[in-house]
Write a protein that holds these residues in place. Structure first.
Motif, PDB file in Angstrom:
ATOM      1  N   PRO A 154       0.794  -1.244   0.000  1.00 35.64           N
ATOM      2  CA  PRO A 154       0.000   0.000   0.000  1.00 35.64           C
ATOM      3  C   PRO A 154       0.822   1.287   0.000  1.00 35.64           C
ATOM      4  CG  PRO A 154      -0.100  -1.110   2.136  1.00 35.64           C
ATOM      5  CD  PRO A 154       0.564  -2.062   1.188  1.00 35.64           C
ATOM      6  N   ASP A 155       2.067   1.237   0.473  1.00 35.26           N
ATOM      7  CA  ASP A 155       2.887   2.455   0.547  1.00 35.26           C
ATOM      8  C   ASP A 155       3.980   2.496  -0.515  1.00 35.26           C
ATOM      9  OD1 ASP A 155       1.458   3.317   2.837  1.00 35.26           O
ATOM     10  OD2 ASP A 155       2.689   2.006   4.104  1.00 35.26           O
ATOM     11  N   GLY A 156       3.984   1.533  -1.431  1.00 32.83           N
ATOM     12  CA  GLY A 156       5.053   1.457  -2.436  1.00 32.83           C
ATOM     13  C   GLY A 156       4.996   2.590  -3.448  1.00 32.83           C
ATOM     14  N   ILE A 157       6.161   3.055  -3.865  1.00 29.21           N
ATOM     15  CA  ILE A 157       6.209   4.176  -4.812  1.00 29.21           C
ATOM     16  C   ILE A 157       5.661   3.774  -6.181  1.00 29.21           C
ATOM     17  CG2 ILE A 157       8.619   3.706  -5.518  1.00 29.21           C
ATOM     18  CD1 ILE A 157       8.998   6.784  -5.639  1.00 29.21           C
ATOM     19  N   ASP A 158       6.005   2.575  -6.656  1.00 32.70           N
ATOM     20  CA  ASP A 158       5.529   2.151  -7.975  1.00 32.70           C
ATOM     21  C   ASP A 158       4.035   1.818  -7.951  1.00 32.70           C
ATOM     22  OD1 ASP A 158       7.975   2.490  -9.149  1.00 32.70           O
ATOM     23  OD2 ASP A 158       8.560   0.378  -9.035  1.00 32.70           O
ATOM     24  N   ALA A 159       3.590   1.125  -6.900  1.00 36.18           N
ATOM     25  CA  ALA A 159       2.171   0.743  -6.809  1.00 36.18           C
ATOM     26  C   ALA A 159       1.292   1.990  -6.823  1.00 36.18           C
ATOM     27  CB  ALA A 159       1.922  -0.081  -5.555  1.00 36.18           C
ATOM     28  N   ASN A 160       1.711   3.030  -6.097  1.00 39.07           N
ATOM     29  CA  ASN A 160       0.916   4.266  -6.051  1.00 39.07           C
ATOM     30  C   ASN A 160       1.098   5.101  -7.320  1.00 39.07           C
ATOM     31  OD1 ASN A 160      -0.561   4.720  -3.363  1.00 39.07           O
ATOM     32  ND2 ASN A 160       1.412   3.871  -2.723  1.00 39.07           N
ATOM     33  N   TYR A 161       2.317   5.099  -7.884  1.00 35.63           N
ATOM     34  CA  TYR A 161       2.539   5.875  -9.110  1.00 35.63           C
ATOM     35  C   TYR A 161       1.648   5.370 -10.256  1.00 35.63           C
ATOM     36  CZ  TYR A 161       4.503   7.203 -13.572  1.00 35.63           C
ATOM     37  OH  TYR A 161       4.638   7.648 -14.869  1.00 35.63           O
ATOM     38  N   PHE A 162       1.664   4.051 -10.464  1.00 38.36           N
ATOM     39  CA  PHE A 162       0.898   3.542 -11.611  1.00 38.36           C
ATOM     40  C   PHE A 162      -0.611   3.674 -11.381  1.00 38.36           C
ATOM     41  CE2 PHE A 162       4.954   1.442 -12.665  1.00 38.36           C
ATOM     42  CZ  PHE A 162       5.045   1.848 -13.986  1.00 38.36           C
ATOM     43  N   TYR A 163      -1.055   3.546 -10.131  1.00 37.01           N
ATOM     44  CA  TYR A 163      -2.478   3.757  -9.850  1.00 37.01           C
ATOM     45  C   TYR A 163      -2.837   5.235 -10.094  1.00 37.01           C
ATOM     46  CZ  TYR A 163      -6.952   3.670  -7.367  1.00 37.01           C
ATOM     47  OH  TYR A 163      -8.282   3.782  -7.025  1.00 37.01           O
ATOM     48  N   GLY A 164      -1.943   6.134  -9.679  1.00 38.83           N
ATOM     49  CA  GLY A 164      -2.171   7.561  -9.921  1.00 38.83           C
ATOM     50  C   GLY A 164      -2.187   7.885 -11.404  1.00 38.83           C
ATOM     51  N   ASP A 165      -1.288   7.248 -12.164  1.00 41.41           N
ATOM     52  CA  ASP A 165      -1.244   7.474 -13.618  1.00 41.41           C
ATOM     53  C   ASP A 165      -2.541   6.980 -14.265  1.00 41.41           C
ATOM     54  OD1 ASP A 165      -0.027   8.172 -16.108  1.00 41.41           O
ATOM     55  OD2 ASP A 165       0.470   6.060 -16.420  1.00 41.41           O
ATOM     56  N   TYR A 166      -3.024   5.832 -13.793  1.00 42.84           N
ATOM     57  CA  TYR A 166      -4.292   5.284 -14.315  1.00 42.84           C
ATOM     58  C   TYR A 166      -5.433   6.276 -14.055  1.00 42.84           C
ATOM     59  CZ  TYR A 166      -8.496   2.387 -14.507  1.00 42.84           C
ATOM     60  OH  TYR A 166      -9.753   1.900 -14.782  1.00 42.84           O
ATOM     61  N   LEU A 167      -5.504   6.793 -12.812  1.00 46.46           N
ATOM     62  CA  LEU A 167      -6.565   7.743 -12.456  1.00 46.46           C
ATOM     63  C   LEU A 167      -6.467   9.018 -13.284  1.00 46.46           C
ATOM     64  CD1 LEU A 167      -6.399   7.288  -8.573  1.00 46.46           C
ATOM     65  CD2 LEU A 167      -8.285   6.554 -10.066  1.00 46.46           C
ATOM     66  N   PHE A 168      -5.230   9.477 -13.520  1.00 48.54           N
ATOM     67  CA  PHE A 168      -5.024  10.670 -14.343  1.00 48.54           C
ATOM     68  C   PHE A 168      -5.589  10.451 -15.749  1.00 48.54           C
ATOM     69  CE2 PHE A 168      -2.230  12.499 -17.643  1.00 48.54           C
ATOM     70  CZ  PHE A 168      -2.546  13.846 -17.475  1.00 48.54           C
ATOM     71  N   ARG A 169      -5.279   9.294 -16.322  1.00 40.34           N
ATOM     72  CA  ARG A 169      -5.754   9.006 -17.679  1.00 40.34           C
ATOM     73  C   ARG A 169      -7.276   8.879 -17.740  1.00 40.34           C
ATOM     74  NH1 ARG A 169      -1.248   5.637 -20.889  1.00 40.34           N
ATOM     75  NH2 ARG A 169       0.585   6.279 -19.727  1.00 40.34           N
ATOM     76  N   LYS A 170      -7.875   8.524 -16.595  1.00 35.46           N
ATOM     77  CA  LYS A 170      -9.336   8.410 -16.530  1.00 35.46           C
ATOM     78  C   LYS A 170     -10.000   9.749 -16.203  1.00 35.46           C
ATOM     79  CE  LYS A 170      -9.014   4.846 -17.961  1.00 35.46           C
ATOM     80  NZ  LYS A 170      -9.549   4.579 -19.290  1.00 35.46           N
ATOM     81  N   GLY A 171      -9.184  10.781 -15.956  1.00 36.35           N
ATOM     82  CA  GLY A 171      -9.719  12.104 -15.676  1.00 36.35           C
ATOM     83  C   GLY A 171     -10.097  12.358 -14.227  1.00 36.35           C
ATOM     84  N   ASP A 172      -9.733  11.431 -13.339  1.00 40.68           N
ATOM     85  CA  ASP A 172     -10.013  11.615 -11.907  1.00 40.68           C
ATOM     86  C   ASP A 172      -8.815  12.333 -11.281  1.00 40.68           C
ATOM     87  OD1 ASP A 172     -10.716  11.521  -9.277  1.00 40.68           O
ATOM     88  OD2 ASP A 172     -11.183   9.378  -9.231  1.00 40.68           O
ATOM     89  N   TYR A 173      -8.718  13.647 -11.545  1.00 44.41           N
ATOM     90  CA  TYR A 173      -7.519  14.389 -11.160  1.00 44.41           C
ATOM     91  C   TYR A 173      -7.366  14.537  -9.640  1.00 44.41           C
ATOM     92  CZ  TYR A 173      -7.744  15.511 -16.120  1.00 44.41           C
ATOM     93  OH  TYR A 173      -7.813  15.420 -17.493  1.00 44.41           O
TER      94      TYR A 173
END
Length: 215
Positions: A154-173
């Motif tokens: 839950p606190d990993g840099i890659d796990a959170n980065y890629f989830y954040g990138d996914y949300l960005f692409r979905k427009g959930d800024y």
């Protein structure tokens, strides 16, 4: 008594061989990680594709020499998916499919290997690869896998980065901003200073894009 002694000796020899093989695989893993970091974050863009192709060949040989290693399969997939990204176009799809296969094999061996990296890497493939009829991209599957990766780490840099990138692409800024800021708070990974520094810069760039959208 003699039989018992021979059995113990054989067991010790087997344990010694297993430990030696594990240490060799661990050294191979670190070597692949370090080369990937240098290429991904310290090599000029025009030279990356050729160097990743060479490193992919090395990773495949290493994985073949260490069957059953989920860690090495994950890194083979990371190198191949990075190579696919540099290569681009329809020609990269076969590499993306090969990376997917390696990650699925890693999950079958040990889903928690490298802190759930197979879930996160596979999730990132599913949202970055085009969907049907061109590729196998699937946003629903990507989200499911990314959340599994976060459940393990839950606190990993890659796990959170890629989830954040996914949300960005979905427009959930708003949610993307929250997740990416959490990624920035991730503790440093031992021996991964180059990768951590590179990933933090990617996170900053993504946060800048989100800020620009808000203007």
């Amino acid at each position: 008594m003699k039989i018992h002694y021979r059995f113990v000796l054989l067991l010790l020899m087997m344990l010694c061989c297993t430990r030696t093989a594990w240490a060799a695989a661990s050294d191979d893993l670190v070597r692949l990680q370090q080369q990937w970091e240098q290429i991904r974050y310290r090599t000029p863009a025009p030279a990356r594709e050729a160097q990743l192709e060479r490193l992919l060949g090395e990773a495949r040989k290493t994985t073949a020499a260490n069957p059953g290693s989920a860690d090495l399969l994950i890194w083979q997939a990371i190198i191949e998916s990075t190579y696919a990204g540099e290569k681009g176009g329809l020609g990269a799809l076969s590499n993306a499919k090969s990376a997917r296969t390696a990650l699925e094999q890693a999950l079958a061996i040990n889903p928690d290997a490298l802190a759930g990296s197979a879930y996160t890497s596979l999730g990132s493939l599913y949202y970055q690869v085009p969907g049907w009829p061109i590729g196998f991209g699937d946003d629903k599957k990507a989200l499911e896998l990314l959340k599994k990766g976060l459940a393990v780490n839950p606190d990993g840099i890659d796990a959170n980065y890629f989830y954040g990138d996914y949300l960005f692409r979905k427009g959930d800024y708003a949610e993307a901003t929250r997740v990416l800021n959490k990624a920035l708070q991730a503790p440093p990974r031992p021996g991964r200073a180059i990768a951590d520094d590179g990933r933090r810069k990617e996170i900053d760039q993504l946060l800048d894009k989100i800020a620009a959208k808000a203007k």
